[in-house]
Design a protein around this motif. Structure first.
Motif, mmCIF file in Angstrom:
data_model
loop_
_atom_site.group_PDB
_atom_site.id
_atom_site.type_symbol
_atom_site.label_atom_id
_atom_site.label_comp_id
_atom_site.label_asym_id
_atom_site.label_seq_id
_atom_site.Cartn_x
_atom_site.Cartn_y
_atom_site.Cartn_z
ATOM 1 N N LYS A 237 40.924 11.373 43.277
ATOM 2 C CA LYS A 237 41.556 10.109 43.673
ATOM 3 C C LYS A 237 41.062 8.954 42.812
ATOM 4 N N LEU A 241 44.596 10.403 40.026
ATOM 5 C CA LEU A 241 45.414 11.619 40.032
ATOM 6 C C LEU A 241 45.870 11.942 41.454
ATOM 7 N N ASN A 242 46.900 12.756 41.562
ATOM 8 C CA ASN A 242 47.443 13.160 42.855
ATOM 9 C C ASN A 242 46.721 14.415 43.329
ATOM 10 N N LYS A 244 47.382 16.395 45.620
ATOM 11 C CA LYS A 244 48.269 17.509 45.959
ATOM 12 C C LYS A 244 48.754 18.277 44.731
ATOM 13 N N ASP A 245 48.433 17.765 43.554
ATOM 14 C CA ASP A 245 48.725 18.525 42.332
ATOM 15 C C ASP A 245 47.668 19.599 42.063
ATOM 16 N N GLU A 265 45.717 18.048 51.740
ATOM 17 C CA GLU A 265 44.920 17.889 50.530
ATOM 18 C C GLU A 265 44.069 19.112 50.192
#
Length: 337
Positions: A237, A241-242, A244-245, A265
């Motif tokens: 975070k 960045l995401n 969930k990627d 997450e």
């Protein structure tokens, strides 16, 4: 002769009466249990301490516990065992820091004829009274499998390991490797693996460094406990960045991890702190009080199909794992209030 016989009988009767009285008094004394925890900073260990205090025998006063903070040092734990023995504890429960070094606790307890129960982590010996644990190889396998399934068994992972030399790091690592091997040769590449000592604070900068070093190349994070997984999430975070990627999993089912599962997450494999600690106390009480002791914790009913009491005589009691899901997350959190 008759006079002497009467005197002898009177003396014997007095002695017997005294012995019975002493036995009765001994039975009325609470059982003293020393609980040696490897360290008290992490929530999971705090949950174990809370569970110890909530055991029915402790709440009723039939057992008295003394909790020792091992400060993440095997030598400190060994010294604390010496203290517990010198202060005439009736039983020792140890959550060991080191797979090898803390065998000394079992040796010392055996020499003092004090039952010793190993809980949560393991020791490389079978000389303890019993162990109340969860299968760490299975736990490591389950968490890695969850990460790899989301990756469709292809890509790059990093592994955040537990303290080197501890049974958790050794056995969860075996489980991690087993799951990776099942994906097939050359399907999964391990970019980095390093200990963050079960610590969220240590995992954060480690993950930050890996994100910089392997920009855009990390697909999965296998963290051998939840605290380290949560540190990795914070780093992701912070890097903008995401989360969930990424495919992320940990072990323990600590509260923040359960919330992260609800947010989609990460995956968490819950290790039952209550089951391990309350089970250990029941086994300790059985060892001290003998055949007539019946377990008081509700865990034996909770896991009735998977965990049998067997009169408290088994060498190993394995507390089952639970996968945290969006469906059971709220109930698990509620149970801690």
């Amino acid at each position: 002769m008759k006079k002497m016989t009467k005197i002898a009988l009177l003396t014997a009767s007095m002695f017997l009466g005294s012995s019975v009285t002493q036995m009765a008094l001994a039975a009325e004394k609470p059982v003293k249990i020393a609980i040696l925890m490897y360290g008290m900073k992490a929530e999971f260990v705090q949950l174990m301490e809370k569970s110890a205090k909530e055991h029915p025998a402790v709440k009723s006063g039939d057992a008295v516990i003394t909790v020792y903070d091992g400060r993440y040092d095997a030598l400190v734990q060994n010294n604390q065992a010496e203290t517990a023995i010198q202060t005439q504890t009736d039983a020792i429960i140890i959550n060991p820091m080191d797979f090898e070094a803390n065998i000394d606790v079992v040796t010392m307890a055996n020499e003092a004829n004090i039952p010793v129960i190993v809980t949560n982590a393991r020791l490389n010996t079978d000389k303890m009274t019993a162990e109340v644990v969860s299968d760490d190889v299975l736990g490591g396998y389950m968490e890695a499998k969850a990460v790899l399934e989301k990756m469709n068994c292809e890509g790059n992972v990093v592994i955040l390991e537990g303290p080197k030399g501890g049974s958790g790091e050794i056995q969860r690592g075996e489980g991690n490797e087993k799951a990776i091997a099942e994906c097939g040769p050359d399907k999964i590449k391990i970019l980095e693996r390093k200990t963050a000592n079960w610590s969220r604070a240590e995992a954060l900068p480690l993950m930050e460094n890996w994100l910089q070093k392997h920009q855009g190349k990390i697909d999965g994070v296998i963290a051998q406990n939840d605290e380290m997984a949560l540190g990795a999430i914070e780093a992701i975070k912070a890097a903008g960045l995401n989360v969930k990627d990424f495919s992320i999993a940990g072990v323990d089912g600590v509260s923040d991890a359960i919330r992260a599962v609800k947010e989609g997450e990460m995956v968490s494999i819950l290790q039952d702190a209550n089951g391990q600690m309350q089970g250990s106390i029941d086994i300790a009480l059985k060892a001290v009080l003998g055949e007539n002791y019946e377990p008081q914790s509700e865990i034996w009913k909770q896991y009735a199909e998977q965990l049998q009491w067997n009169e408290g005589k088994d060498k190993t009691y394995s507390i089952p794992w639970t996968v945290v899901t969006s469906e059971n997350a709220d109930q698990l959190l509620k149970s801690r209030n």
